[in-house]
Design an enzyme around this catalytic site. Structure first.
Site, PDB file in Angstrom:
ATOM      1  N   LYS A   1       0.821  -1.209   0.000  1.00  0.00           N
ATOM      2  CA  LYS A   1       0.000   0.000   0.000  1.00  0.00           C
ATOM      3  C   LYS A   1       0.856   1.261   0.000  1.00  0.00           C
ATOM      4  O   LYS A   1       0.465   2.272  -0.576  1.00  0.00           O
ATOM      5  CB  LYS A   1      -0.973  -0.002   1.185  1.00  0.00           C
ATOM      6  CG  LYS A   1      -2.077  -1.036   1.016  1.00  0.00           C
ATOM      7  CD  LYS A   1      -3.208  -0.847   1.996  1.00  0.00           C
ATOM      8  CE  LYS A   1      -4.333  -1.838   1.717  1.00  0.00           C
ATOM      9  NZ  LYS A   1      -5.297  -1.943   2.806  1.00  0.00           N
TER      10      LYS A   1
ATOM     11  N   LYS B   1      -6.199 -12.690  -8.278  1.00  0.00           N
ATOM     12  CA  LYS B   1      -7.324 -12.959  -7.375  1.00  0.00           C
ATOM     13  C   LYS B   1      -8.436 -11.948  -7.626  1.00  0.00           C
ATOM     14  O   LYS B   1      -8.172 -10.821  -8.053  1.00  0.00           O
ATOM     15  CB  LYS B   1      -6.864 -12.938  -5.909  1.00  0.00           C
ATOM     16  CG  LYS B   1      -6.581 -11.555  -5.347  1.00  0.00           C
ATOM     17  CD  LYS B   1      -6.613 -11.575  -3.827  1.00  0.00           C
ATOM     18  CE  LYS B   1      -6.836 -10.168  -3.299  1.00  0.00           C
ATOM     19  NZ  LYS B   1      -7.179 -10.062  -1.910  1.00  0.00           N
TER      20      LYS B   1
ATOM     21  N   LYS C   1     -11.694  -5.893  -5.770  1.00  0.00           N
ATOM     22  CA  LYS C   1     -12.408  -4.694  -6.257  1.00  0.00           C
ATOM     23  C   LYS C   1     -11.437  -3.748  -6.951  1.00  0.00           C
ATOM     24  O   LYS C   1     -11.785  -3.095  -7.911  1.00  0.00           O
ATOM     25  CB  LYS C   1     -13.187  -3.999  -5.151  1.00  0.00           C
ATOM     26  CG  LYS C   1     -12.387  -3.626  -3.948  1.00  0.00           C
ATOM     27  CD  LYS C   1     -13.268  -3.008  -2.878  1.00  0.00           C
ATOM     28  CE  LYS C   1     -12.542  -2.934  -1.561  1.00  0.00           C
ATOM     29  NZ  LYS C   1     -12.695  -4.084  -0.712  1.00  0.00           N
TER      30      LYS C   1
END
Ligand code: ADP
Ligand code: TRP
Length: 326
Positions: A111, A191, A194
């Protein structure tokens, strides 16, 4: 056993969330365990959020949690920020969190890479808050997706450190993953997520689901219906295995490997089986989201119940740390 888990209110919930996390939440609840499930809105703001959207997402994820089968009569369902002692305990645990360990967290590294200039202290201490979420309820079991395993390791480390420093009051909680640790995305490459826009949402309507499924990746070697395919490497077959009966699976394997059915027929069957799961969830969801006051009541009752347990632990911790004078 006492079970604790949380989910961030950061947008649509999809089939990956269902099979990777919710499935276990429901199973544990229905097996009669004492479950605490919450919406991790304080974790969500480690990435910039618009306040109105955050509020909307919080109610939506609450409605989804109930629509998939969580029952406020059986489980305690609440919002993280309604229980201020999570962050209070988090501060104490942050004074036991080794900074090197925090910097090695895979999620932090990923992140903080996205926008290094936006990397904040909250993103670094995210796993310490997660440990507080869990330890404040003295949980035995934490059902989460595989990507959370490292945060659970830290939780156990912090429990040991607190116990060794002050007094042995925390259990080391066990991590529980589902059988399906990774639901593949419609692109067949990564995977379902969203962020990658390769998902089927849990409350999407039939038209949207079919639109996405009809253009989803299949076995790339199968260009025409007359080409035999290989289900073992086909994205659609992997999804079939989550949704379809043995009879349907046999039909797909025979039809595909012997070029008797086309990819669209195969996808139609998958579509029928997916909507058997998603349609009832969507129906319940729409009823719930149209009655926000009922959702708010459920969350407020949940917060009251959670506070009783959490405050007990916090009082115990404050006394041990030396914060209680009288
Ligand atoms: P996303 O990757 O879409 O942002 P989150 O990080 O919000 O999803 O995931 C919430 C929970 O759902 C986590 O416990 C995570 O492990 C699980 N999860 C998310 N995507 C998948 C997937 N494709 N397969 C299995 N589990 C998943
Ligand atoms: N970090 C978790 C996720 O992104 C959400 C979470 C926050 C959580 N606190 C938790 C999960 C405590 C389990 C227990 O999926």
């Amino acid at each position: 056993m006492r079970v604790v888990s949380g989910i961030q209110p950061t947008g649509v919930a999809h089939l990956g969330n269902y099979f990777g996390a919710f499935a276990n939440w429901i199973e544990l609840q229905n097996a009669g365990h004492e479950c605490f499930y919450f919406i991790a809105n304080q974790h969500a703001i480690t990435i910039p959020q618009n306040n109105e959207i955050l509020k909307k997402n919080t109610l939506e994820i609450t409605a989804i949690m109930l629509a998939v089968g969580l029952d406020p009569k059986k489980s305690t369902i609440f919002i993280q920020s309604d229980i201020p002692v999570h962050t209070q305990l988090s501060w104490i645990l942050s004074c036991l969190s080794p900074i090197g360990e925090m910097e090695r967290m895979v999620q932090f590294k990923e992140k903080s890479k996205i926008d290094p200039s936006a990397t904040n202290l909250g993103l670094l201490s995210y796993p310490t808050l997660q440990a507080a979420d869990i330890l404040i309820y003295k949980a035995d079991l934490v059902p989460v997706g595989i990507d959370q395993a490292q945060h659970l390791e830290l939780t156990r480390l912090l429990a040991r450190k607190f116990n060794n420093t002050y007094k042995s009051i925390f259990k080391e909680p066990k991590t529980l993953h589902t059988k399906t640790t990774k639901v593949v995305g419609l692109d067949g490459a990564a995977k379902m997520s969203k962020g990658l826009n390769n998902y089927i949402g849990l409350v999407e309507d039939e038209k949207t689901i079919w639109k996405k499924l009809s253009v989803a990746m299949t076995d790339p070697a199968r260009k025409r219906k007359t080409d035999p395919g290989n289900p073992a490497i086909c994205n659609i077959y992997i999804l079939h295995k989550l949704f379809s009966s043995q009879k349907d699976l046999d039909w797909v394997v025979d039809g595909c490997t012997n070029a008797k059915i086309g990819c669209i027929e195969c996808k139609k069957k998958l579509f029928e089986n997916i909507i058997k799961l998603t349609n009832p969830i969507r129906e319940k969801y729409l009823k719930l989201i149209n009655n926000p006051n009922d959702l708010k009541d459920i969350l407020s009752i949940g917060a009251k119940k959670a506070t009783i347990i959490a405050q007990q632990t916090m009082d115990e911790v404050n006394a041990l740390v030396g914060f209680k004078y009288f």
